[in-house]
Design a protein around this motif. Structure first.
Motif, PDB file in Angstrom:
ATOM      1  N   GLN A 143      -1.557  12.239  -7.450  1.00  0.00           N
ATOM      2  CA  GLN A 143      -0.527  13.260  -7.312  1.00  0.00           C
ATOM      3  C   GLN A 143       0.478  12.897  -6.220  1.00  0.00           C
ATOM      4  O   GLN A 143       1.596  13.386  -6.226  1.00  0.00           O
ATOM      5  CB  GLN A 143      -1.169  14.621  -6.995  1.00  0.00           C
ATOM      6  CG  GLN A 143      -1.949  15.217  -8.155  1.00  0.00           C
ATOM      7  CD  GLN A 143      -1.103  15.411  -9.400  1.00  0.00           C
ATOM      8  OE1 GLN A 143       0.041  15.827  -9.314  1.00  0.00           O
ATOM      9  NE2 GLN A 143      -1.646  15.070 -10.547  1.00  0.00           N
ATOM     10  N   VAL A 169       0.842  -1.193   0.000  1.00  0.00           N
ATOM     11  CA  VAL A 169       0.000   0.000   0.000  1.00  0.00           C
ATOM     12  C   VAL A 169       0.879   1.245   0.000  1.00  0.00           C
ATOM     13  O   VAL A 169       1.819   1.350   0.783  1.00  0.00           O
ATOM     14  CB  VAL A 169      -0.908  -0.004   1.244  1.00  0.00           C
ATOM     15  CG1 VAL A 169      -1.662   1.315   1.360  1.00  0.00           C
ATOM     16  CG2 VAL A 169      -1.872  -1.169   1.191  1.00  0.00           C
ATOM     17  N   LEU A 170       0.590   2.195  -0.883  1.00  0.00           N
ATOM     18  CA  LEU A 170       1.320   3.459  -0.872  1.00  0.00           C
ATOM     19  C   LEU A 170       0.600   4.406   0.107  1.00  0.00           C
ATOM     20  O   LEU A 170      -0.493   4.892  -0.171  1.00  0.00           O
ATOM     21  CB  LEU A 170       1.390   4.065  -2.276  1.00  0.00           C
ATOM     22  CG  LEU A 170       2.107   3.189  -3.314  1.00  0.00           C
ATOM     23  CD1 LEU A 170       2.156   3.875  -4.673  1.00  0.00           C
ATOM     24  CD2 LEU A 170       3.528   2.846  -2.860  1.00  0.00           C
ATOM     25  N   GLN A 171       1.232   4.614   1.249  1.00  0.00           N
ATOM     26  CA  GLN A 171       0.576   5.337   2.349  1.00  0.00           C
ATOM     27  C   GLN A 171       0.157   6.742   1.956  1.00  0.00           C
ATOM     28  O   GLN A 171      -0.880   7.228   2.388  1.00  0.00           O
ATOM     29  CB  GLN A 171       1.527   5.447   3.555  1.00  0.00           C
ATOM     30  CG  GLN A 171       2.115   4.131   4.010  1.00  0.00           C
ATOM     31  CD  GLN A 171       1.117   3.283   4.775  1.00  0.00           C
ATOM     32  OE1 GLN A 171      -0.001   3.698   5.003  1.00  0.00           O
ATOM     33  NE2 GLN A 171       1.536   2.080   5.163  1.00  0.00           N
ATOM     34  N   LYS A 172       0.988   7.407   1.149  1.00  0.00           N
ATOM     35  CA  LYS A 172       0.682   8.802   0.850  1.00  0.00           C
ATOM     36  C   LYS A 172      -0.487   8.935  -0.116  1.00  0.00           C
ATOM     37  O   LYS A 172      -1.028  10.015  -0.294  1.00  0.00           O
ATOM     38  CB  LYS A 172       1.922   9.489   0.261  1.00  0.00           C
ATOM     39  CG  LYS A 172       3.000   9.673   1.314  1.00  0.00           C
ATOM     40  CD  LYS A 172       4.268  10.263   0.760  1.00  0.00           C
ATOM     41  CE  LYS A 172       5.336  10.289   1.831  1.00  0.00           C
ATOM     42  NZ  LYS A 172       6.674  10.086   1.287  1.00  0.00           N
ATOM     43  N   ASP A 185       4.740   8.574  -7.168  1.00  0.00           N
ATOM     44  CA  ASP A 185       5.785   8.891  -8.133  1.00  0.00           C
ATOM     45  C   ASP A 185       5.213   8.989  -9.555  1.00  0.00           C
ATOM     46  O   ASP A 185       4.332   8.228  -9.936  1.00  0.00           O
ATOM     47  CB  ASP A 185       6.854   7.790  -8.073  1.00  0.00           C
ATOM     48  CG  ASP A 185       8.013   8.120  -8.973  1.00  0.00           C
ATOM     49  OD1 ASP A 185       8.546   9.235  -8.848  1.00  0.00           O
ATOM     50  OD2 ASP A 185       8.383   7.276  -9.808  1.00  0.00           O
TER      51      ASP A 185
END
Ligand SMILES: Nc1ncnc2c1ncn2[C@@H]1O[C@H](COP(=O)(O)OP(=O)(O)O)[C@@H](O)[C@H]1O
Ligand SMILES: [Mg+2]
Lengths: 395, 472
Positions: free
Chosen positions: B378, B213-216, B381
């Protein structure tokens, strides 16, 4: 992993005709995996069969390892502390070396992915070189070393800026690209059809065949390379916008027309022999002597030859070829024919007359095609000359 | 809601317990879903709303909470952000979901069922003795490793509370906590995806990269199923004539009437009418069936009010020329809905189109589904964005509105004209409804997942903080 329960399968019932009698199999229930603390999977299997192991899924990426002394001696960087360097390497490990995830999880927002990559690759390069001096590196090792050393964060950054711009291209820019691609498609298709026209003509003239592609894309080579590149890129898309052109995919198939290409076998064979007489049934045109055939103007269709469907008149064969697609062409044909003294109306369309007329028309078409190509080539020459002239002027 | 009628017990042959004994629990704010790993639908689906009697007794399950009873209050253990607020009830509800349909209620051990106790002179039994050691045996899920889902924005304290309940109250031998967006992606066999989950209280966006999971990227917005219900209520109130929202329990019998004519029904007489909270719950059921059969999203391109072509014709004008859809209330009152059936859902994509009244404020432009998708993108990356745009997974029961996937695709493509945008929405509504459960079921039955479980021993050694390390 030890067997927890044993069961014997029901004793094999002996049927009268059964030839093979198998010994009863022993089944045992085992918990599988390499985590005795997680009694998750219970699994019935033949006794003494091998228990599957899941340890192979526990993979960790390779990371450079160094001692504090090595750090002091070789790896110091004014922008980095030992702690942060170790944190970077831990994060890399934790994220299986996926940079997209590493930058997401990295807890210092001021670092860019390029900073992290530059640091990590630099350390990897130094450690690689400490382990194996450059002189004794194998080819792949050296290649790796070079890649690591050559990482250029600035270039990466600007590439990413471009990529970002590309993502946000406006709708009209995307549309414009589509239009340009269509244009390119058309140009390539035309080139291709011109090419095949020339090829065809040379065959008809029995021209000695050049062993390279006769048409040199002297100035359009770049265009061609671009084309290839675009086609390859386009292959990855689902709704492709470009279609390959080339032999076997000539201009007609690009325009999507398949007219007149219905396979011969799909048509019922017609009994009209292509000349004056139309025979109502195939049975009736047998038993004719060679002489009779000539007299009645009957020709037989050889096996494998294709006939146009429907009825046609022999006189058509003397008038239709005179009409070309364009009126200009038609006029040219008429001019040539009257010049050589062929009347507009030929009274008796017998097979020999038709044959003679057809061979004449074949020659005439060759002539016209040659003229067309000559004109095209002349035109091209003039363009090139004009271009060259313009270039000279510019210089 | 339940996949099997509540009166029918699941057949024993359906259990895959011989191969995999793990349980999967996907608790949502609208319903709580549980089943065995390896199965393709949750065997047990229980509403997350529960009833409370004046005595304080809590009632769980469809049968109990939809029966009109005076003084039965309907509550929900979740707060408006979709995070558990009332832990005590949540734990009971989850346990009920699992034990009522899957594992069976635990048996009272013979030593405690009172039949074997030696009685003292007064005929009383001595209860204190041996309680300590018995405790261990009594836990309901001792044989079942448990995989649970959680909202992506679940705070650390709540995550630790969850493992505590599983380990200490239920006695599970192994535990794992996964984000429900991540699980929904697994249900579609994707390890890299942008998951848009439209639930009851929230619509959430989760980017997943190679299974992580990409936290941001994590985003959520209240524009979801329940918000849509409120939009429909306002539309009903403003309709000419206003639409009377009458739930089923109030109607004894009805006779057919013409469209827009007053209903001709006999209503149930209550000496003391059920509570407002009960009525609201029952009204929401009517609204859900309205969403299912009438509401449609304008499929794009463009918004409902954007021009369809030259000459001042909008997409809305085009929609008006389509045949309207009829809807009948439980008491027989009926009418047709034309443009309105599109307008109620338009606010999900265009905040200016949202209905408002004194209770419902206009959402901000940041809150639309498209805005949160964009914010999520956004935050990752640049190089990852085209890949994610090509793998957008739409899940959650709230996403089952007709043409919603098409609109999402059109709006995202309009925002990013260049890369290829692809919204994957399973056409099977069961898969879409239970996306997180199905993904959990797949994950827990994978051999490679075996390394991930937090075992009882590990919990004993490291404490509840181990979820932060293991379940990222
Ligand atoms: N067929 C349907 N069409 C539209 N909305 C639906 C449908 N079925 C359920 N819903 C709505 O979906 C929401 C519940 O979604 P769900 O994913 O189960 O939420 P959660 O995960 O929060 O429990 C509710 O608002 C409900 O009204
Ligand atoms: Mg959900």
């Amino acid at each position: 992993m030890a067997a927890t329960e044993r069961r014997t399968s029901a004793p094999a019932r002996s049927f009268k005709r059964a030839r093979v009698s198998r010994p009863p199999a022993h089944w045992e229930q085992t918990s599988i995996g390499d985590r005795p603390d997680v009694p998750l999977l219970k699994h019935w299997q033949k006794a003494a069969a091998q228990t599957p192991s899941f340890a192979k899924y526990k993979v960790e990426p390779e990371v450079p390892e160094f001692s504090d002394e090595q750090y002091e001696e070789h790896l110091k960087d004014p922008n980095w502390t030992l702690e942060e360097t170790r944190y970077l390497i831990e994060t890399y490990k934790g994220c299986n070396g996926k940079w997209t995830v590493i930058i997401d999880r990295y807890e210092k927002p001021e670092r860019t992915m390029e900073d992290l990559k530059a640091r990590f690759y630099a350390i990897s390069a130094v450690m690689l070189q400490l382990e194996t001096p450059i002189q004794s590196m194998t080819a792949p090792q050296y290649k790796m070393y070079e890649t690591l050393k050559d990482f250029n964060p600035k270039q990466e950054m600007s590439r990413k800026r471009l990529a970002e711009g590309h993502l946000h291209r406006k709708k009209d820019e995307v549309d414009e690209e589509a239009v340009l691609l269509a244009e390119l498609q058309r140009i390539m298709a035309n080139q291709e059809s011109l090419d095949s026209l020339r090829e065809d003509l040379r065959k008809r003239l029995d021209y000695p065949k050049a062993n390279t592609n006769s048409y040199q894309y002297s100035t359009s080579q770049a265009l061609h390379a671009l084309w290839q590149q675009l086609v390859n890129a386009d292959r990855l898309r689902k709704n492709q916008r470009l279609r390959p052109v080339g032999p076997g995919q000539s201009a007609t198939s690009i325009e999507g027309s398949t007219s007149g290409q219905t396979p011969a076998s799909a048509r019922p064979r017609e009994s009209n022999a292509g000349t004056t007489q139309h025979e109502p049934s195939p049975a009736s045109n047998t038993k004719l002597t060679e002489k009779d055939k000539r007299r009645f103007g009957i020709t037989e269709v050889g096996p494998g030859e294709k006939l146009p469907s429907g009825v046609s008149f022999a006189s058509d064969k003397l008038s239709k070829p005179r009409i070309a697609k364009s009126t200009v062409q038609t006029e040219k044909i008429a001019a040539v024919l009257s010049h050589i003294g062929v009347p507009d109306l030929i009274p008796l369309p017998t097979p020999p007359v038709i044959e003679a007329f057809e061979s004449l028309m074949g020659k005439l078409h060759t002539l016209l095609d040659m003229r067309k190509v000559a004109e095209k080539e002349e035109q091209e020459l003039r363009v090139r000359e004009a271009e060259a002239g313009a270039q000279v002027k510019e210089e | 809601m339940a996949t099997i009628p509540p009166t029918q017990a699941p057949g024993t042959a359906e259990y895959a317990g011989d191969e995999i004994g793990a349980l999967v629990l996907d608790p949502g704010s609208h319903s709580t879903r549980a089943g065995f790993a390896g199965e393709d639908t949750p065997k047990s689906v229980v509403p997350t709303h529960y009833g409370v009697l004046p005595t304080g007794e809590r009632l769980f399950g469809d049968n109990a909470i939809h029966l009109p009873k005076a003084d039965l209050e309907i509550k929900n253990p979740y707060n408006s952000d979709g995070i558990v607020e009332d832990w005590e009830t949540a734990a009971k509800l989850w346990e009920y979901t699992i034990t009522s349909r899957l594992t069976g209620a635990r048996q009272t051990p013979p030593s405690k069922n009172g039949l074997n106790d030696a009685k003292d002179e007064n005929g009383d039994t001595n209860m204190d003795e041996g309680m300590e050691q018995l405790e261990e045996q009594e836990k309901p899920l001792q044989e079942f490793p448990l995989l649970m889902s959680e909202p992506a924005w679940n705070p650390a304290k709540e995550r630790q509370k969850t493992i505590e309940i599983a380990m200490e109250e239920w006695g599970v031998p192994a535990f794992f906590l996964a984000k429900n967006g991540q699980l929904a992606a697994y249900s579609q066999s994707k390890a890299t995806a942008l998951v848009v989950d439209i639930g009851a209280l929230n619509t959430s966006v989760t980017a997943l990269w190679d299974g992580m999971v990409l936290q941001k990227s994590l985003q959520h917005t209240p524009l979801a199923g329940n918000w849509l219900n409120d939009q429909i209520r306002i539309m009903f109130a403003n309709n000419q004539p206003p639409v009377p929202l009458v739930p089923h329990y109030m109607v004894k019998s009805k006779t057919p009437v013409d469209a827009n004519a007053p209903s001709s029904a006999t209503y149930v007489h209550f000496d003391k009418p059920p509570t407002d909270s009960f009525r609201k719950l029952e009204e929401e059921r009517v609204l859900t069936s309205f969403k299912e059969s009438v509401v449609q999203v304008w499929q794009g391109p463009g918004r409902l009010d954007s021009p369809a072509s030259q000459g001042g014709v909008t997409n809305g004008d085009y929609v008006k020329s389509m045949p309207p859809k009829p809807f009948e209330m439980p008491d027989g009152w009926n009418t047709v809905f034309g443009l309105e059936r599109f307008k109620v859902a338009e606010g999900l994509f265009d905040h200016n189109a949202a209905y408002t009244d004194d209770k419902t404020k206009k959402p901000s432009g940041e809150q639309t589904i498209i805005s949160v998708v964009n914010k999520a993108l956004q935050a990752v990356d640049v190089d990852a964005r085209p890949v994610l745009l090509n793998n957008i997974i739409l899940t959650g029961a709230g996403s089952l509105i007709d043409k919603l996937p098409e609109r999402l695709q059109a709006d995202i493509q309009a925002m990013y004209p260049n890369p290829r945008v692809r919204v994957l929405a399973n056409s099977n509504s069961v898969e879409r409804k239970y996306g997180a459960f199905v993904g959990g079921s797949v994950l827990a039955s994978l051999g490679s997942f075996h390394q991930m479980w937090v075992s009882k021993e590990e919990y004993a050694e490291h404490g509840a903080q181990i979820v932060d390390k293991r379940c990222k």
